[in-house]
Design a protein around this motif. Structure first.
Motif: not given
Length: 79
Positions: A53-64
């Motif tokens: 979940r942390r990796m997915k959250k970081k990936r989403l932040a990078l996409r933003d």
């Protein structure tokens, strides 16, 4: 004898655009690496759900951040 032409220095706007493009490229690379890591981790059944979940959250932040930089690097007026 003619003198050689003086080198044309890039404007501050050009330098800023190059810096934005460099950051955009770095974020895109990080996003791709993280995406591959998430895919690998998802294939493993013994993965820690919190880490995933942390990796997915970081990936989403990078996409933003990528989307924001893309908006900043597009010209405001049509050419």
């Amino acid at each position: 004898m003619s003198q050689p032409p003086k080198p044309v220095l890039p404007s501050a706007q050009t330098l800023e655009l190059n810096a934005l493009q460099q950051r955009l490229l770095e974020f895109q690379i990080q996003h791709g690496e993280l995406d591959a890591l998430i895919d690998q981790a998802s294939a493993i059944n013994d993965i820690d759900e919190l880490s995933l979940r942390r990796m997915k959250k970081k990936r989403l932040a990078l996409r933003d951040q990528i989307a924001l930089l893309q908006l900043q690097s597009t010209p405001k007026e049509p050419a």
